[in-house]
Motif scaffolding. Structure first.
Motif, PDB file in Angstrom:
ATOM      1  N   LEU A 272       0.826  -1.215   0.000  1.00 22.92           N
ATOM      2  CA  LEU A 272       0.000   0.000   0.000  1.00 22.92           C
ATOM      3  C   LEU A 272       0.851   1.251   0.000  1.00 22.92           C
ATOM      4  O   LEU A 272       0.565   2.213  -0.729  1.00 22.92           O
ATOM      5  N   GLU A 273       1.900   1.254   0.812  1.00 21.01           N
ATOM      6  CA  GLU A 273       2.781   2.428   0.875  1.00 21.01           C
ATOM      7  C   GLU A 273       3.405   2.705  -0.492  1.00 21.01           C
ATOM      8  O   GLU A 273       3.532   3.862  -0.910  1.00 21.01           O
ATOM      9  N   GLN A 274       3.774   1.626  -1.202  1.00 21.62           N
ATOM     10  CA  GLN A 274       4.344   1.806  -2.540  1.00 21.62           C
ATOM     11  C   GLN A 274       3.301   2.348  -3.509  1.00 21.62           C
ATOM     12  O   GLN A 274       3.605   3.219  -4.340  1.00 21.62           O
ATOM     13  N   LEU A 275       2.083   1.832  -3.416  1.00 28.87           N
ATOM     14  CA  LEU A 275       1.034   2.272  -4.334  1.00 28.87           C
ATOM     15  C   LEU A 275       0.674   3.733  -4.117  1.00 28.87           C
ATOM     16  O   LEU A 275       0.345   4.454  -5.068  1.00 28.87           O
ATOM     17  N   TYR A 276       0.731   4.187  -2.863  1.00 26.87           N
ATOM     18  CA  TYR A 276       0.375   5.577  -2.578  1.00 26.87           C
ATOM     19  C   TYR A 276       1.412   6.573  -3.082  1.00 26.87           C
ATOM     20  O   TYR A 276       1.190   7.787  -3.000  1.00 26.87           O
ATOM     21  N   THR A 277       2.522   6.089  -3.610  1.00 30.13           N
ATOM     22  CA  THR A 277       3.490   7.004  -4.232  1.00 30.13           C
ATOM     23  C   THR A 277       3.000   7.476  -5.604  1.00 30.13           C
ATOM     24  O   THR A 277       3.616   8.355  -6.202  1.00 30.13           O
ATOM     25  N   GLN A 278       1.891   6.878  -6.088  1.00 28.41           N
ATOM     26  CA  GLN A 278       1.340   7.254  -7.385  1.00 28.41           C
ATOM     27  C   GLN A 278       0.044   8.040  -7.207  1.00 28.41           C
ATOM     28  O   GLN A 278      -0.892   7.552  -6.564  1.00 28.41           O
ATOM     29  N   PRO A 279      -0.044   9.250  -7.750  1.00 33.46           N
ATOM     30  CA  PRO A 279      -1.275  10.042  -7.630  1.00 33.46           C
ATOM     31  C   PRO A 279      -2.517   9.313  -8.133  1.00 33.46           C
ATOM     32  O   PRO A 279      -3.604   9.449  -7.566  1.00 33.46           O
TER      33      PRO A 279
ATOM     34  N   ARG B 247      -0.867  11.920   1.453  1.00 34.83           N
ATOM     35  CA  ARG B 247      -1.142  13.363   1.413  1.00 34.83           C
ATOM     36  C   ARG B 247      -0.386  14.026   0.258  1.00 34.83           C
ATOM     37  O   ARG B 247      -0.972  14.747  -0.555  1.00 34.83           O
ATOM     38  N   ALA B 248       0.910  13.745   0.166  1.00 33.65           N
ATOM     39  CA  ALA B 248       1.746  14.411  -0.832  1.00 33.65           C
ATOM     40  C   ALA B 248       1.295  14.080  -2.248  1.00 33.65           C
ATOM     41  O   ALA B 248       1.206  14.967  -3.110  1.00 33.65           O
ATOM     42  N   ASN B 249       0.980  12.813  -2.496  1.00 34.11           N
ATOM     43  CA  ASN B 249       0.649  12.413  -3.866  1.00 34.11           C
ATOM     44  C   ASN B 249      -0.797  12.705  -4.228  1.00 34.11           C
ATOM     45  O   ASN B 249      -1.107  12.905  -5.409  1.00 34.11           O
ATOM     46  N   PHE B 250      -1.680  12.761  -3.225  1.00 31.75           N
ATOM     47  CA  PHE B 250      -3.039  13.198  -3.511  1.00 31.75           C
ATOM     48  C   PHE B 250      -3.030  14.689  -3.842  1.00 31.75           C
ATOM     49  O   PHE B 250      -3.764  15.142  -4.732  1.00 31.75           O
ATOM     50  N   GLN B 251      -2.208  15.463  -3.148  1.00 32.22           N
ATOM     51  CA  GLN B 251      -2.066  16.877  -3.480  1.00 32.22           C
ATOM     52  C   GLN B 251      -1.465  17.044  -4.871  1.00 32.22           C
ATOM     53  O   GLN B 251      -1.875  17.927  -5.635  1.00 32.22           O
ATOM     54  N   ARG B 252      -0.512  16.177  -5.214  1.00 33.02           N
ATOM     55  CA  ARG B 252       0.114  16.246  -6.542  1.00 33.02           C
ATOM     56  C   ARG B 252      -0.909  16.055  -7.645  1.00 33.02           C
ATOM     57  O   ARG B 252      -0.789  16.624  -8.740  1.00 33.02           O
ATOM     58  N   SER B 253      -1.926  15.210  -7.378  1.00 36.03           N
ATOM     59  CA  SER B 253      -2.925  14.915  -8.409  1.00 36.03           C
ATOM     60  C   SER B 253      -3.694  16.163  -8.829  1.00 36.03           C
ATOM     61  O   SER B 253      -4.215  16.226  -9.946  1.00 36.03           O
ATOM     62  N   PHE B 254      -3.746  17.178  -7.938  1.00 31.19           N
ATOM     63  CA  PHE B 254      -4.446  18.415  -8.290  1.00 31.19           C
ATOM     64  C   PHE B 254      -3.674  19.245  -9.302  1.00 31.19           C
ATOM     65  O   PHE B 254      -4.238  20.086  -9.986  1.00 31.19           O
TER      66      PHE B 254
ATOM     67  N   PHE C  49       4.160  -6.587  -9.038  1.00 27.83           N
ATOM     68  CA  PHE C  49       2.760  -6.337  -8.706  1.00 27.83           C
ATOM     69  C   PHE C  49       2.474  -4.840  -8.679  1.00 27.83           C
ATOM     70  O   PHE C  49       1.484  -4.372  -9.243  1.00 27.83           O
ATOM     71  N   VAL C  50       3.342  -4.081  -8.019  1.00 28.72           N
ATOM     72  CA  VAL C  50       3.109  -2.634  -7.875  1.00 28.72           C
ATOM     73  C   VAL C  50       3.119  -1.951  -9.232  1.00 28.72           C
ATOM     74  O   VAL C  50       2.265  -1.098  -9.525  1.00 28.72           O
ATOM     75  N   GLU C  51       4.060  -2.316 -10.104  1.00 27.71           N
ATOM     76  CA  GLU C  51       4.127  -1.685 -11.425  1.00 27.71           C
ATOM     77  C   GLU C  51       2.894  -2.023 -12.264  1.00 27.71           C
ATOM     78  O   GLU C  51       2.377  -1.166 -12.988  1.00 27.71           O
ATOM     79  N   CYS C  52       2.419  -3.255 -12.143  1.00 27.83           N
ATOM     80  CA  CYS C  52       1.250  -3.655 -12.934  1.00 27.83           C
ATOM     81  C   CYS C  52      -0.023  -2.945 -12.469  1.00 27.83           C
ATOM     82  O   CYS C  52      -0.785  -2.434 -13.288  1.00 27.83           O
ATOM     83  N   ILE C  53      -0.260  -2.909 -11.153  1.00 29.91           N
ATOM     84  CA  ILE C  53      -1.486  -2.266 -10.686  1.00 29.91           C
ATOM     85  C   ILE C  53      -1.412  -0.749 -10.879  1.00 29.91           C
ATOM     86  O   ILE C  53      -2.420  -0.099 -11.146  1.00 29.91           O
ATOM     87  N   THR C  54      -0.207  -0.180 -10.779  1.00 30.61           N
ATOM     88  CA  THR C  54      -0.053   1.253 -11.053  1.00 30.61           C
ATOM     89  C   THR C  54      -0.433   1.562 -12.497  1.00 30.61           C
ATOM     90  O   THR C  54      -1.164   2.521 -12.783  1.00 30.61           O
TER      91      THR C  54
END
Length: 456
Positions: free
Chosen positions: A25-32, A109-116, A225-230
């Motif tokens: 999960l921590e790895q996935l949250y690095t992607q907006p 927080r950081a990557n959700f903000q980045r999505s904006f 797994f992380v690269e595929c789901i991203t």
């Protein structure tokens, strides 16, 4: 390795995400894109909470969060807070004074903000490649997606069309791994009970269900797994009809593209082409909103009459094969087939693991527009009878057991019966015929006791 429950069917995107290991999960949250996808699927109160604390850089006391809703909605808020904790979007902390406070996950927080503020760049646009001289429109992509996905369904059903479509060993292995297919006594793949249920799902549920099984097996094929789901979540927010470059994809993602291409989620003119097009099957995949034009067009092709006669206005071998799962097929014409719903045909479906509600839902989902205009869509007598046939079959509960008889005396019978009853393995008894039945697991204990009684 993600902590996925391989046998569970129909996980929602949030349930699927919640089942992942914390480190994943921590790895996935690095992607907006992951942050946006999770946010969109959260309960409305959970989204409201995130919006309020997204730009608050210090822990927020639990009492403050509780004060944001009235007492009438405290249970809904508790559920929202629990969901945020399960998804590791925030963590509880004790702050000075002994109060419990929530602290938003810094990575989320950081990557959700980045999505904006995300801007299209070289990794998401093919502008530097120039216009595609072989560009495909949405109608072509819809047709391609429908044809490729139906090949998988044909393979499950075992129709002749499956032999010509080409199912690769990897996809075949996933069908076996997921339990949708099994091997018979000759090691030939055949459809399983789960496979029969899978066939009667709507198209978007089938695709999301299969992709979950694919993701559960990526690491066994040396994929990330992380690269595929991203990558999958990036497709989830893609624009239908727009092409994307392949040059920035990792090796795992490149291989993923080839499998998605085989399933109809991605169109790529050639294996080494430098661009690809997501199809409607991939767009909004995690929200269950993906529908293809072909499915909508064919949706209303079944007429069910009160005499249990079924008319299906279709020339699709797949549709005919699906109907034959629970209908006795009578006639086949160029653009129509006729069948009957009978007690035997429904019982046969029930034996394959198909439920009465799945049959009813399938007939309703594909009801002809003339039937849709009536309420209820299916005749009430048909709905009730299909359910009654299932209840009729479920009246009996079969338990494997061992029969004991030929007791030499009533006292011997009584001792064996009482012993079996005491250890909880007695299934049934008949004092008049001096017979008892014990379950298979308790047979050895009862047999040993009987032998001891005979010796004494």
């Amino acid at each position: 390795m993600p902590n996925l429950n391989e046998k569970k069917q129909q996980l929602t995107f949030l349930e699927f995400t919640k089942s992942l290991a914390p480190a994943v999960l921590e790895q996935l949250y690095t992607q907006p894109t992951t942050c946006i996808a999770v946010y969109r699927e959260l309960p409305i109160l959970a989204r409201h909470i995130i919006a309020r604390i997204l730009f608050v850089n210090h822990p927020v006391p639990k009492s403050v969060v509780s004060s944001w809703v009235t007492s009438d909605y405290q249970s809904e808020q508790l559920a929202a807070c629990e969901k945020l904790s399960q998804l590791r979007i925030w963590q509880e902390h004790q702050i000075p004074g002994g109060l419990i406070a929530y602290n938003l996950n810094d990575i989320f927080r950081a990557n959700f903000q980045r999505s904006f503020h995300a801007q299209e760049d070289i990794h998401t646009t093919t502008s530097h490649l120039g216009p595609d001289k072989n560009a495909r429109d949405i109608a072509f992509l819809d047709k391609y997606a429908s044809e490729r996905w139906e090949i998988v369904l044909h393979f499950l059903v075992g129709t002749r069309e499956a032999r010509h479509g080409g199912i690769t060993p990897d996809i075949h292995a996933i069908l076996l791994h997921s339990g949708l297919m099994k091997l018979d006594n000759d090691d030939m793949p055949i459809i399983s009970e789960l496979g029969f249920q899978f066939l009667l799902m709507d198209r978007s549920s089938q695709v999301w269900n299969f992709i979950q099984q694919y993701l559960a097996t990526v690491e066994s094929r040396s994929q990330s797994f992380v690269e595929c789901i991203t990558f999958l979540l990036q497709l989830n927010f893609a624009t239908l009809g727009k092409d994307f470059p392949t040059e920035s994809l990792t090796d795992s993602q490149q291989r993923f593209v080839q499998h998605l291409r085989e399933l109809g989620l991605v169109y790529q003119r050639k294996r080494l082409s430098n661009r690809f097009y997501p199809t409607r099957l991939a767009v909004n995949i995690v929200t269950g909103q993906n529908r293809i034009a072909g499915e909508t067009k064919d949706k209303g092709f079944i007429v069910v009459e009160t005499n249990y006669r079924v008319y299906a206005y279709t020339d699709s071998p797949l549709h005919v094969a699906l109907l034959s799962l629970f209908c006795d097929m009578l006639y086949r014409f160029p653009n129509m087939v006729v069948g009957n719903i009978t007690r035997d045909s429904v019982r046969q479906a029930l034996m394959h693991g198909i439920k009465s509600e799945q049959i009813i839902n399938y007939l309703t989902m594909h009801a002809h527009r003339e039937m849709v205009a009536t309420k209820p869509i299916l005749p009430a007598t048909i709905i009730d009878q299909i359910r009654l046939w299932e209840i009729e079959r479920d009246r009996f509960e079969f338990t494997e057991g061992v029969l004991y008889n030929q007791f030499i005396s009533q006292s011997e019978y009584d001792k064996i019966r009482d012993f079996a009853k005491d250890i909880g393995v007695l299934i049934c008894e008949n004092a008049q015929t001096r017979t008892i039945v014990v379950d298979k697991q308790g047979h050895d204990d009862v047999k040993k006791f009987w032998k001891r009684q005979k010796k004494s």
